[in-house]
Design a protein around this motif. Structure first.
Motif, mmCIF file in Angstrom:
data_model
loop_
_atom_site.group_PDB
_atom_site.id
_atom_site.type_symbol
_atom_site.label_atom_id
_atom_site.label_comp_id
_atom_site.label_asym_id
_atom_site.label_seq_id
_atom_site.Cartn_x
_atom_site.Cartn_y
_atom_site.Cartn_z
ATOM 1 N N VAL A 78 13.510 -15.219 -5.543
ATOM 2 C CA VAL A 78 13.611 -16.673 -5.346
ATOM 3 C C VAL A 78 13.383 -17.028 -3.880
ATOM 4 O O VAL A 78 12.655 -17.972 -3.552
ATOM 5 N N ARG A 79 14.007 -16.261 -2.976
ATOM 6 C CA ARG A 79 13.871 -16.508 -1.535
ATOM 7 C C ARG A 79 12.404 -16.412 -1.100
ATOM 8 O O ARG A 79 11.915 -17.226 -0.300
ATOM 9 N N LEU A 135 11.636 3.230 -10.754
ATOM 10 C CA LEU A 135 12.172 3.054 -12.098
ATOM 11 C C LEU A 135 13.686 2.972 -12.129
ATOM 12 O O LEU A 135 14.274 2.289 -12.974
ATOM 13 N N THR A 136 14.347 3.652 -11.216
ATOM 14 C CA THR A 136 15.804 3.747 -11.258
ATOM 15 C C THR A 136 16.526 2.610 -10.557
ATOM 16 O O THR A 136 17.757 2.532 -10.617
ATOM 17 N N THR A 137 15.787 1.707 -9.889
ATOM 18 C CA THR A 137 16.409 0.671 -9.058
ATOM 19 C C THR A 137 16.096 -0.721 -9.585
ATOM 20 O O THR A 137 14.943 -1.152 -9.596
ATOM 21 N N GLY A 138 17.141 -1.424 -10.012
ATOM 22 C CA GLY A 138 16.958 -2.796 -10.482
ATOM 23 C C GLY A 138 16.636 -3.743 -9.343
ATOM 24 O O GLY A 138 17.027 -3.526 -8.199
ATOM 25 N N ARG A 139 15.935 -4.805 -9.659
ATOM 26 C CA ARG A 139 15.470 -5.750 -8.642
ATOM 27 C C ARG A 139 16.542 -6.737 -8.201
ATOM 28 O O ARG A 139 17.492 -7.011 -8.927
ATOM 29 N N ASN A 140 16.346 -7.275 -6.989
ATOM 30 C CA ASN A 140 17.233 -8.307 -6.443
ATOM 31 C C ASN A 140 16.598 -9.666 -6.724
ATOM 32 O O ASN A 140 15.589 -10.026 -6.116
ATOM 33 N N MET A 141 17.165 -10.419 -7.650
ATOM 34 C CA MET A 141 16.586 -11.694 -8.060
ATOM 35 C C MET A 141 16.634 -12.738 -6.943
ATOM 36 O O MET A 141 15.734 -13.573 -6.816
ATOM 37 N N ASN A 181 8.178 -25.407 -9.424
ATOM 38 C CA ASN A 181 6.847 -25.355 -10.042
ATOM 39 C C ASN A 181 6.377 -23.917 -10.219
ATOM 40 O O ASN A 181 5.214 -23.580 -10.005
ATOM 41 N N THR A 182 7.309 -23.051 -10.607
ATOM 42 C CA THR A 182 7.021 -21.626 -10.731
ATOM 43 C C THR A 182 7.444 -21.125 -12.107
ATOM 44 O O THR A 182 8.565 -21.383 -12.546
ATOM 45 N N GLU A 183 6.549 -20.399 -12.775
ATOM 46 C CA GLU A 183 6.832 -19.851 -14.090
ATOM 47 C C GLU A 183 7.096 -18.348 -14.000
ATOM 48 O O GLU A 183 6.715 -17.690 -13.025
ATOM 49 N N LEU A 184 7.741 -17.807 -15.019
ATOM 50 C CA LEU A 184 8.024 -16.378 -15.135
ATOM 51 C C LEU A 184 7.208 -15.795 -16.281
ATOM 52 O O LEU A 184 7.070 -16.419 -17.343
ATOM 53 N N PHE A 190 16.570 -12.179 -14.752
ATOM 54 C CA PHE A 190 15.404 -13.041 -14.600
ATOM 55 C C PHE A 190 15.633 -14.383 -15.294
ATOM 56 O O PHE A 190 15.252 -15.432 -14.776
ATOM 57 N N GLN A 191 16.258 -14.353 -16.450
ATOM 58 C CA GLN A 191 16.546 -15.611 -17.145
ATOM 59 C C GLN A 191 17.463 -16.492 -16.310
ATOM 60 O O GLN A 191 17.316 -17.722 -16.292
ATOM 61 N N LYS A 192 18.393 -15.886 -15.590
ATOM 62 C CA LYS A 192 19.354 -16.659 -14.795
ATOM 63 C C LYS A 192 18.681 -17.394 -13.634
ATOM 64 O O LYS A 192 19.199 -18.401 -13.155
ATOM 65 N N ILE A 193 17.527 -16.896 -13.154
ATOM 66 C CA ILE A 193 16.820 -17.590 -12.068
ATOM 67 C C ILE A 193 15.665 -18.446 -12.591
ATOM 68 O O ILE A 193 14.993 -19.123 -11.809
ATOM 69 N N TYR A 194 15.432 -18.398 -13.893
ATOM 70 C CA TYR A 194 14.254 -19.055 -14.452
ATOM 71 C C TYR A 194 14.225 -20.548 -14.174
ATOM 72 O O TYR A 194 13.199 -21.098 -13.741
ATOM 73 N N HIS A 195 15.324 -21.242 -14.378
ATOM 74 C CA HIS A 195 15.322 -22.701 -14.198
ATOM 75 C C HIS A 195 15.198 -23.078 -12.727
ATOM 76 O O HIS A 195 14.571 -24.087 -12.391
ATOM 77 N N GLU A 196 15.753 -22.268 -11.837
ATOM 78 C CA GLU A 196 15.566 -22.525 -10.407
ATOM 79 C C GLU A 196 14.101 -22.361 -10.027
ATOM 80 O O GLU A 196 13.552 -23.159 -9.255
#
Length: 223
Positions: free
Chosen positions: A165-166, A155-161, A77-80, A66-72
């Motif tokens: 963004v898309r 719970l067992t599946t990590g999200r696709n960042m 105009n989107t916050e996390l 999530f941090q890696k997509i934060y600046h994009e």
């Protein structure tokens, strides 16, 4: 067994399930950046996400991602804003641990939802999966305070960042241009124009410059 996989089927608390295009539930919460309210994000888009627990493997990879997509996102105009039902001290210790182990500075706030107030308002607890942890929920809230997208992961599946963004890109594009986006759309791809509703419009569209039609109901164009 990892904490992320615990289940409590006896869970009996009432909970709500927000809907797309409904007003996002208001909240005031303690976070790693102090007290925050939903209204603090007025005029901005917000990606509100929940994770099951601090100091767990899948959640750790997600917070870094999530941090890696934060600046994009901020360029859009989107916050996390993250959330789990751990304490603010646990959040701080976990974030410091991530900084030490991954050399990543977590810049966005994380809600310490110990009383589960925000989690219950947003339907972030799935009793059949776990009663002691929030699920992997993602709520995209627009600059007018409406919920525009809801995505749940187990719970067992990590999200696709990239998909998060898309989705923000797609929603903002449809709002700005009054169009829709096709499957697998990426920024810069052709968009779908609204279908014609009269025969007159159908014939006019056939002659419209820059519009490519597969059939009368499916036409695309570049923005």
């Amino acid at each position: 067994m990892m904490k992320e996989l615990h289940s409590r089927p006896e869970y009996k608390e009432s909970w709500t399930m927000p809907r797309i295009n409904s007003k996002a539930p208001d909240f005031e919460a303690n976070t790693t950046h102090g007290t925050l309210r939903l209204r603090d994000y007025e005029g901005q888009w917000l990606v509100l996400f929940s994770h099951p627990a601090d100091f767990t493997p899948v959640c750790t990879t997600e917070l870094v991602s999530f941090q890696k997509i934060y600046h994009e996102l901020r360029r859009m105009n989107t916050e996390l804003l993250g959330l789990s039902i751990d304490s603010v001290h646990a959040h701080i210790a976990w974030i410091k641990n991530i900084e030490e182990n991954f050399d990543v500075d977590i810049e966005f706030p994380v809600i310490a939802d110990l009383n589960k107030d925000v989690a219950m308002k947003y339907g972030m607890i799935m009793p059949e999966e776990s009663t002691t942890e929030t699920c992997r929920a993602v709520f995209i809230i627009d600059d007018k305070g409406k919920i525009r997208s809801i995505i749940y992961y187990p719970l067992t599946t990590g999200r696709n960042m990239e998909e998060i963004v898309r989705t923000v890109h797609a929603l903002q594009t449809t709002d700005k241009h009054g169009v829709a986006t096709p499957a697998n759309w990426q920024e810069g791809d052709k968009v779908i124009v609204p279908p014609s509703t009269t025969m007159k419009d159908v014939k006019a569209r056939d002659k419209e410059e820059g519009v490519e039609c597969v059939d009368w109901y499916l036409c695309k164009k570049d923005l």
